[in-house]
Design a protein around this motif. Sequence first.
Motif, PDB file in Angstrom:
ATOM      1  N   ARG A 188     -27.081 -12.688 -44.260  1.00 37.20           N
ATOM      2  CA  ARG A 188     -27.619 -13.231 -43.007  1.00 37.20           C
ATOM      3  C   ARG A 188     -26.719 -12.851 -41.833  1.00 37.20           C
ATOM      4  N   TRP A 189     -25.413 -12.914 -42.072  1.00 41.46           N
ATOM      5  CA  TRP A 189     -24.476 -12.546 -40.998  1.00 41.46           C
ATOM      6  C   TRP A 189     -24.614 -11.071 -40.653  1.00 41.46           C
ATOM      7  N   LEU A 190     -24.626 -10.208 -41.649  1.00 48.69           N
ATOM      8  CA  LEU A 190     -24.671  -8.771 -41.398  1.00 48.69           C
ATOM      9  C   LEU A 190     -25.994  -8.342 -40.769  1.00 48.69           C
ATOM     10  N   HIS A 191     -27.038  -9.117 -41.003  1.00 49.85           N
ATOM     11  CA  HIS A 191     -28.360  -8.772 -40.461  1.00 49.85           C
ATOM     12  C   HIS A 191     -28.351  -8.733 -38.927  1.00 49.85           C
ATOM     13  N   GLN A 192     -27.343  -9.375 -38.319  1.00 52.02           N
ATOM     14  CA  GLN A 192     -27.258  -9.359 -36.852  1.00 52.02           C
ATOM     15  C   GLN A 192     -26.876  -7.985 -36.304  1.00 52.02           C
ATOM     16  N   SER A 193     -26.339  -7.112 -37.150  1.00 53.41           N
ATOM     17  CA  SER A 193     -25.828  -5.821 -36.670  1.00 53.41           C
ATOM     18  C   SER A 193     -26.933  -4.976 -36.048  1.00 53.41           C
ATOM     19  N   ARG A 194     -26.592  -4.371 -34.915  1.00 51.98           N
ATOM     20  CA  ARG A 194     -27.529  -3.470 -34.234  1.00 51.98           C
ATOM     21  C   ARG A 194     -27.247  -2.009 -34.582  1.00 51.98           C
ATOM     22  N   TYR A 195     -26.254  -1.761 -35.428  1.00 48.53           N
ATOM     23  CA  TYR A 195     -25.889  -0.377 -35.732  1.00 48.53           C
ATOM     24  C   TYR A 195     -26.894   0.246 -36.698  1.00 48.53           C
ATOM     25  N   ARG A 196     -27.464   1.388 -36.312  1.00 52.37           N
ATOM     26  CA  ARG A 196     -28.428   2.093 -37.147  1.00 52.37           C
ATOM     27  C   ARG A 196     -28.047   3.572 -37.271  1.00 52.37           C
ATOM     28  N   GLY A 197     -26.776   3.866 -37.117  1.00 59.29           N
ATOM     29  CA  GLY A 197     -26.331   5.249 -37.040  1.00 59.29           C
ATOM     30  C   GLY A 197     -26.095   5.896 -38.392  1.00 59.29           C
ATOM     31  N   ARG A 198     -25.399   7.051 -38.345  1.00 60.44           N
ATOM     32  CA  ARG A 198     -25.209   7.898 -39.521  1.00 60.44           C
ATOM     33  C   ARG A 198     -24.263   7.308 -40.558  1.00 60.44           C
ATOM     34  N   TRP A 199     -23.355   6.453 -40.151  1.00 61.47           N
ATOM     35  CA  TRP A 199     -22.307   5.969 -41.051  1.00 61.47           C
ATOM     36  C   TRP A 199     -22.443   4.469 -41.273  1.00 61.47           C
ATOM     37  N   ARG A 200     -23.667   4.061 -41.570  1.00 57.94           N
ATOM     38  CA  ARG A 200     -23.968   2.632 -41.638  1.00 57.94           C
ATOM     39  C   ARG A 200     -23.134   1.912 -42.692  1.00 57.94           C
ATOM     40  N   GLU A 201     -22.988   2.518 -43.876  1.00 57.02           N
ATOM     41  CA  GLU A 201     -22.249   1.851 -44.945  1.00 57.02           C
ATOM     42  C   GLU A 201     -20.801   1.575 -44.533  1.00 57.02           C
ATOM     43  N   MET A 202     -20.133   2.575 -43.958  1.00 58.68           N
ATOM     44  CA  MET A 202     -18.727   2.401 -43.580  1.00 58.68           C
ATOM     45  C   MET A 202     -18.575   1.453 -42.398  1.00 58.68           C
ATOM     46  N   VAL A 203     -19.480   1.555 -41.426  1.00 59.78           N
ATOM     47  CA  VAL A 203     -19.403   0.670 -40.261  1.00 59.78           C
ATOM     48  C   VAL A 203     -19.652  -0.775 -40.674  1.00 59.78           C
ATOM     49  N   HIS A 204     -20.634  -0.997 -41.530  1.00 59.35           N
ATOM     50  CA  HIS A 204     -20.911  -2.365 -41.952  1.00 59.35           C
ATOM     51  C   HIS A 204     -19.808  -2.916 -42.848  1.00 59.35           C
ATOM     52  N   ARG A 205     -19.193  -2.065 -43.676  1.00 61.43           N
ATOM     53  CA  ARG A 205     -18.053  -2.556 -44.461  1.00 61.43           C
ATOM     54  C   ARG A 205     -16.910  -2.932 -43.539  1.00 61.43           C
ATOM     55  N   SER A 206     -16.698  -2.161 -42.475  1.00 64.24           N
ATOM     56  CA  SER A 206     -15.650  -2.502 -41.508  1.00 64.24           C
ATOM     57  C   SER A 206     -15.968  -3.813 -40.805  1.00 64.24           C
ATOM     58  N   ALA A 207     -17.231  -4.020 -40.441  1.00 66.34           N
ATOM     59  CA  ALA A 207     -17.616  -5.274 -39.793  1.00 66.34           C
ATOM     60  C   ALA A 207     -17.410  -6.458 -40.728  1.00 66.34           C
ATOM     61  N   LEU A 208     -17.822  -6.316 -41.982  1.00 68.26           N
ATOM     62  CA  LEU A 208     -17.623  -7.390 -42.955  1.00 68.26           C
ATOM     63  C   LEU A 208     -16.133  -7.682 -43.156  1.00 68.26           C
ATOM     64  N   THR A 209     -15.308  -6.642 -43.108  1.00 67.41           N
ATOM     65  CA  THR A 209     -13.866  -6.830 -43.256  1.00 67.41           C
ATOM     66  C   THR A 209     -13.289  -7.574 -42.060  1.00 67.41           C
ATOM     67  N   LEU A 210     -13.712  -7.193 -40.851  1.00 66.94           N
ATOM     68  CA  LEU A 210     -13.248  -7.907 -39.660  1.00 66.94           C
ATOM     69  C   LEU A 210     -13.650  -9.377 -39.714  1.00 66.94           C
ATOM     70  N   LYS A 211     -14.852  -9.645 -40.205  1.00 71.74           N
ATOM     71  CA  LYS A 211     -15.283 -11.033 -40.331  1.00 71.74           C
ATOM     72  C   LYS A 211     -14.402 -11.782 -41.317  1.00 71.74           C
ATOM     73  N   LEU A 212     -14.018 -11.130 -42.431  1.00 75.67           N
ATOM     74  CA  LEU A 212     -13.129 -11.775 -43.400  1.00 75.67           C
ATOM     75  C   LEU A 212     -11.771 -12.108 -42.797  1.00 75.67           C
ATOM     76  N   LEU A 213     -11.368 -11.366 -41.772  1.00 79.03           N
ATOM     77  CA  LEU A 213     -10.065 -11.594 -41.137  1.00 79.03           C
ATOM     78  C   LEU A 213     -10.151 -12.610 -40.008  1.00 79.03           C
ATOM     79  N   THR A 214     -11.283 -13.304 -39.902  1.00 77.06           N
ATOM     80  CA  THR A 214     -11.498 -14.315 -38.871  1.00 77.06           C
ATOM     81  C   THR A 214     -11.245 -15.705 -39.446  1.00 77.06           C
ATOM     82  N   TYR A 215     -10.494 -16.510 -38.712  1.00 79.56           N
ATOM     83  CA  TYR A 215     -10.200 -17.884 -39.109  1.00 79.56           C
ATOM     84  C   TYR A 215     -11.221 -18.798 -38.441  1.00 79.56           C
ATOM     85  N   ALA A 216     -12.203 -19.248 -39.209  1.00 81.09           N
ATOM     86  CA  ALA A 216     -13.370 -19.940 -38.649  1.00 81.09           C
ATOM     87  C   ALA A 216     -13.027 -21.186 -37.822  1.00 81.09           C
TER      88      ALA A 216
END
Length: 611
Positions: free
Chosen positions: A225-253
């Motif tokens: 549900r969180w990742l579904h917010q991403s507007r990225y639809r480019g060539r490197w979607r897997e790597m960009v989304h893994r980076s986004a998920l990693t940045l989210k993991l480094l967030t202190y809620a």
Amino acid sequence: MADMRFPQESSPRYLPIAEHGLIGDLRSVALVGSNGTIDWYCSPSFDSPSVFAMILDAERGGCFELAAAVPARTKQFYFPDTNVLITRFFTEDGVGEVQDFMPVTGDGLSAESDRHRLIRRVVCVRGTVPFRTRVAPRFNYGADPHTVRRLDGLVVFESPERSLALTSTVVLESDARDAWADFKLGEGETAVFALDQAGADVPPRGCPHMEAEHQFNTTVAYWRRWLHQSRYRGRWREMVHRSALTLKLLTYAPTGAIVAAPTTSLPEQLGGERNWDYRYVWVRDAAFAVYALLRLGFTGEAEAFMRFLTTHISPGCGDHSGPLQIMYGIDGRTDLPERELTHLEGHLGSAPVRVGNAAADQLQLDIYGALIDSIYLYDKWAQPISSGQWDDVCHLVDWVCDNWDQPDEGIWETRGGRRNYLYSRLMCWVAVERAIRLANRRGLPADLPRWRRSRDTVYRWIMDRGWSERRGAFVQHDESDVLDAAVLMMPLAKFIAPTDPKWLSTLDALTEDLVSDSLVYRYDPQASPDGLRGDEGTFSICSFWYVEAMVRAGRLDEARLAFEKMLTYANHLGLYAEEIGRTGEQQGNFPQAFTHLSLISAAFNLDRALG
């Protein structure tokens, strides 16, 4: 993704840094090795003392082993579009897997999140597989003793400051320090292990199969549900989304803080002394992370970080390091004393192991530009700036106008004395220039004549004193001709046109001096001593800045090749540490927010340029 092995950084006692995946619950994280061992886990938060720290000391650090009890090939991957990690074991008689996750629901602020639960679900998917587990916590970085007691089928590990309860659907044995089990699963059978906080206000509880299944499903649903917010639809979607998920993991809620990395003292060079604690909020890193998250459409994370700034990092009265510190605790605290843990040998024997960070007291003028640029972008792409925030911005810009020409320690936190770094001046220019834009766009009150004079004075300083005719390049500081990859930010910050002859000449000089197979060194510590012994690897954020600078200069073929090469240096899960060594191994704290946010920015801009 294909497995990668780096024998140059291997030991029977230590997995390479790259051989890890990351799980977390927006409070803390655990590193799970490709062998199924959790060898780094701080509880209950990122900067708490460790419970498992085998990655820093194989004997004293503590770990949670869970793996096939017979020889097996292993592969690791993330459950698609989530931060749930799967480690598979391929044996002669069957295939099994360990599903590792820390339950997250809602916004990460539920009562369930306060349990800081870590669940390890073991499944036999084919044939039969024997498994072995050993849970060996070593509290407070391995310095505190603990006891073990049995309670209603649970094993409770108790130390003076922290207690953990281990529940299992298989029978556990225990002694005075550890718990273990050997068990065999047939096709379709499952075992569950759960590690929870325990204490007077958090009574221990079990984790039956149905509860583990439910928490697995809700955690998967949360991340998707969180990742579904991403507007990225480019060539490197897997790597960009893994980076986004990693940045989210480094967030202190609880506060919206974003840590630079979830580990401490992973070496930038084996045997060197460049081992630092990165479990804090660097103003620079977090501000750049806001840019990357806004680019992808994650405005909630940007809003939470802005709230953290407003609540915890409002400008103070000013001291020797300016009205802002360069870093803060995840709760906004300012006192981060640095000390060495001499009882730990360090990763692969690379001491010292440090906790805390003395760089918190440094003067780094560039943070003001990074911060005000993130506020400017948040105002532009998300929510208008509040009147209170504008008052703070004015305070900061006025201070920058008075102090931009001070020598400082610079972006790389050198410990060799203060200098007049070009990058620091560049970001002071950014601070004033973005504030002027913001004032004009919103019609906000400001001393614009003074701000413009300061902006133009900084510009002239950089063009006159930051340019070396001999090198045909912009240089690190005004006392030498040493090059520095930080100047790659000049066109990215819109200080200079990306096709300006002086810039193109600088780009060529950087390519010749600091680039190796698309990998970029920060600077040459032999030519520019930084007060520390030893060398270091290439700096991955600089490699992605290099890609972006070439994109803006119109060198698209070179940029795309360099970007694709950089992707091959990720680990098997798409994660990056801070640096990359001479033979491709990951070095430094892992994973590194700075690296992943720069990957997002480079991918976004390269996509846009390629059309």
